[in-house]
Motif scaffolding. Structure first.
Motif, PDB file in Angstrom:
ATOM      1  N   VAL A  75       0.825  -1.196   0.000  1.00 16.29           N
ATOM      2  CA  VAL A  75       0.000   0.000   0.000  1.00 16.29           C
ATOM      3  C   VAL A  75       0.868   1.259   0.000  1.00 16.29           C
ATOM      4  CG1 VAL A  75      -1.778   1.262   1.264  1.00 16.29           C
ATOM      5  CG2 VAL A  75      -1.853  -1.232   1.183  1.00 16.29           C
ATOM      6  N   SER A  76       1.934   1.259   0.796  1.00 18.01           N
ATOM      7  CA  SER A  76       2.808   2.433   0.839  1.00 18.01           C
ATOM      8  C   SER A  76       4.209   2.022   1.282  1.00 18.01           C
ATOM      9  CB  SER A  76       2.251   3.486   1.807  1.00 18.01           C
ATOM     10  OG  SER A  76       2.275   3.019   3.131  1.00 18.01           O
ATOM     11  N   GLY A  77       5.157   2.925   1.059  1.00 18.00           N
ATOM     12  CA  GLY A  77       6.545   2.663   1.433  1.00 18.00           C
ATOM     13  C   GLY A  77       7.256   1.831   0.386  1.00 18.00           C
ATOM     14  N   GLU A  78       8.369   1.239   0.792  1.00 22.04           N
ATOM     15  CA  GLU A  78       9.096   0.332  -0.090  1.00 22.04           C
ATOM     16  C   GLU A  78       9.947  -0.594   0.761  1.00 22.04           C
ATOM     17  OE1 GLU A  78      13.121   2.625  -1.429  1.00 22.04           O
ATOM     18  OE2 GLU A  78      11.295   3.192  -2.472  1.00 22.04           O
ATOM     19  N   GLY A  79      10.321  -1.702   0.181  1.00 26.46           N
ATOM     20  CA  GLY A  79      11.126  -2.663   0.925  1.00 26.46           C
ATOM     21  C   GLY A  79      11.605  -3.776   0.022  1.00 26.46           C
ATOM     22  N   VAL A 126       2.745  -9.855  -3.579  1.00 30.97           N
ATOM     23  CA  VAL A 126       3.702 -10.937  -3.363  1.00 30.97           C
ATOM     24  C   VAL A 126       2.916 -12.147  -2.867  1.00 30.97           C
ATOM     25  CG1 VAL A 126       5.747 -11.666  -2.083  1.00 30.97           C
ATOM     26  CG2 VAL A 126       5.492  -9.272  -2.755  1.00 30.97           C
ATOM     27  N   PHE A 127       3.162 -13.294  -3.471  1.00 31.34           N
ATOM     28  CA  PHE A 127       2.474 -14.521  -3.084  1.00 31.34           C
ATOM     29  C   PHE A 127       3.487 -15.533  -2.573  1.00 31.34           C
ATOM     30  CE2 PHE A 127      -0.089 -12.554  -6.381  1.00 31.34           C
ATOM     31  CZ  PHE A 127      -1.364 -12.626  -5.857  1.00 31.34           C
ATOM     32  N   TRP A 128       3.163 -16.188  -1.457  1.00 32.46           N
ATOM     33  CA  TRP A 128       3.991 -17.261  -0.925  1.00 32.46           C
ATOM     34  C   TRP A 128       3.157 -18.527  -0.850  1.00 32.46           C
ATOM     35  CZ3 TRP A 128       4.843 -12.415   1.576  1.00 32.46           C
ATOM     36  CH2 TRP A 128       6.123 -11.910   1.418  1.00 32.46           C
ATOM     37  N   GLU A 129       3.823 -19.653  -0.989  1.00 31.05           N
ATOM     38  CA  GLU A 129       3.167 -20.945  -0.819  1.00 31.05           C
ATOM     39  C   GLU A 129       2.959 -21.213   0.670  1.00 31.05           C
ATOM     40  OE1 GLU A 129       2.222 -23.088  -3.218  1.00 31.05           O
ATOM     41  OE2 GLU A 129       2.936 -21.765  -4.813  1.00 31.05           O
ATOM     42  N   LYS A 130       2.025 -22.083   0.987  1.00 30.54           N
ATOM     43  CA  LYS A 130       1.771 -22.459   2.376  1.00 30.54           C
ATOM     44  C   LYS A 130       3.058 -23.026   2.988  1.00 30.54           C
ATOM     45  CE  LYS A 130      -0.938 -25.289   5.408  1.00 30.54           C
ATOM     46  NZ  LYS A 130      -1.904 -26.329   5.587  1.00 30.54           N
ATOM     47  N   ASP A 131       3.377 -22.569   4.184  1.00 31.75           N
ATOM     48  CA  ASP A 131       4.544 -23.006   4.960  1.00 31.75           C
ATOM     49  C   ASP A 131       5.888 -22.615   4.338  1.00 31.75           C
ATOM     50  OD1 ASP A 131       2.892 -24.170   6.911  1.00 31.75           O
ATOM     51  OD2 ASP A 131       2.791 -26.039   5.777  1.00 31.75           O
ATOM     52  N   GLU A 132       5.896 -21.783   3.310  1.00 35.12           N
ATOM     53  CA  GLU A 132       7.153 -21.332   2.692  1.00 35.12           C
ATOM     54  C   GLU A 132       7.785 -20.253   3.563  1.00 35.12           C
ATOM     55  OE1 GLU A 132       8.519 -20.082  -1.748  1.00 35.12           O
ATOM     56  OE2 GLU A 132       6.631 -19.247  -1.056  1.00 35.12           O
ATOM     57  N   ASP A 190      13.992  -0.237   4.918  1.00 37.73           N
ATOM     58  CA  ASP A 190      14.776   0.795   5.596  1.00 37.73           C
ATOM     59  C   ASP A 190      13.922   1.996   5.975  1.00 37.73           C
ATOM     60  OD1 ASP A 190      17.160  -0.667   5.388  1.00 37.73           O
ATOM     61  OD2 ASP A 190      17.553   0.146   3.385  1.00 37.73           O
ATOM     62  N   ILE A 191      12.827   2.238   5.221  1.00 38.49           N
ATOM     63  CA  ILE A 191      11.993   3.420   5.461  1.00 38.49           C
ATOM     64  C   ILE A 191      10.597   3.076   5.944  1.00 38.49           C
ATOM     65  CG2 ILE A 191      13.265   4.777   3.756  1.00 38.49           C
ATOM     66  CD1 ILE A 191      10.797   4.448   1.901  1.00 38.49           C
ATOM     67  N   GLY A 192      10.266   1.784   6.005  1.00 38.00           N
ATOM     68  CA  GLY A 192       8.947   1.342   6.433  1.00 38.00           C
ATOM     69  C   GLY A 192       8.044   1.039   5.248  1.00 38.00           C
ATOM     70  N   LEU A 193       7.061   0.218   5.489  1.00 37.00           N
ATOM     71  CA  LEU A 193       6.089  -0.119   4.459  1.00 37.00           C
ATOM     72  C   LEU A 193       4.787  -0.539   5.106  1.00 37.00           C
ATOM     73  CD1 LEU A 193       5.728  -3.486   4.250  1.00 37.00           C
ATOM     74  CD2 LEU A 193       7.954  -3.276   3.182  1.00 37.00           C
ATOM     75  N   THR A 194       3.730  -0.424   4.346  1.00 35.92           N
ATOM     76  CA  THR A 194       2.420  -0.878   4.774  1.00 35.92           C
ATOM     77  C   THR A 194       1.904  -1.853   3.726  1.00 35.92           C
ATOM     78  OG1 THR A 194       1.974   1.242   5.847  1.00 35.92           O
ATOM     79  CG2 THR A 194       0.078  -0.174   5.407  1.00 35.92           C
ATOM     80  N   ALA A 195       1.467  -3.010   4.177  1.00 34.90           N
ATOM     81  CA  ALA A 195       0.955  -4.027   3.268  1.00 34.90           C
ATOM     82  C   ALA A 195      -0.311  -4.642   3.846  1.00 34.90           C
ATOM     83  CB  ALA A 195       2.001  -5.115   3.052  1.00 34.90           C
ATOM     84  N   ILE A 196      -1.148  -5.143   2.976  1.00 32.31           N
ATOM     85  CA  ILE A 196      -2.330  -5.890   3.378  1.00 32.31           C
ATOM     86  C   ILE A 196      -1.995  -7.362   3.212  1.00 32.31           C
ATOM     87  CG2 ILE A 196      -4.741  -6.396   2.861  1.00 32.31           C
ATOM     88  CD1 ILE A 196      -4.917  -3.493   1.776  1.00 32.31           C
ATOM     89  N   VAL A 197      -2.204  -8.147   4.266  1.00 26.55           N
ATOM     90  CA  VAL A 197      -1.884  -9.575   4.237  1.00 26.55           C
ATOM     91  C   VAL A 197      -3.182 -10.371   4.208  1.00 26.55           C
ATOM     92  CG1 VAL A 197      -0.776 -11.461   5.468  1.00 26.55           C
ATOM     93  CG2 VAL A 197       0.241  -9.173   5.510  1.00 26.55           C
TER      94      VAL A 197
END
Length: 59
Positions: free
Chosen positions: A2-6, A24-30, A37-44
């Motif tokens: 949503v905002s920032g970078e990383g 970004v997508f991850w597999e189950k249990d991956e 460095d500057i912070g980020l906001t993400a929806i999980v």
């Protein structure tokens, strides 16, 4: 994202830059890591029903 970078990684050796608008997508249990460095906001979202291919355009 949503905002920032990383950076995200699945192997602690190679990191990929992420910025607003990226998904970004991850597999189950991956194992994974997210860092910034500057912070980020993400929806999980965790779901047994979600298929990432349904949201990715063909290139």
């Amino acid at each position: 994202m949503v905002s920032g970078e990383g950076y995200v990684s699945i192997d602690q050796e190679e990191y990929y830059k992420v910025q607003p608008g990226d998904a970004v997508f991850w597999e189950k249990d991956e194992w994974h890591e997210t860092k910034s460095d500057i912070g980020l906001t993400a929806i999980v979202i965790q779901s047994k029903e979600l298929n990432p291919a349904d949201f990715m355009p063909f290139k």
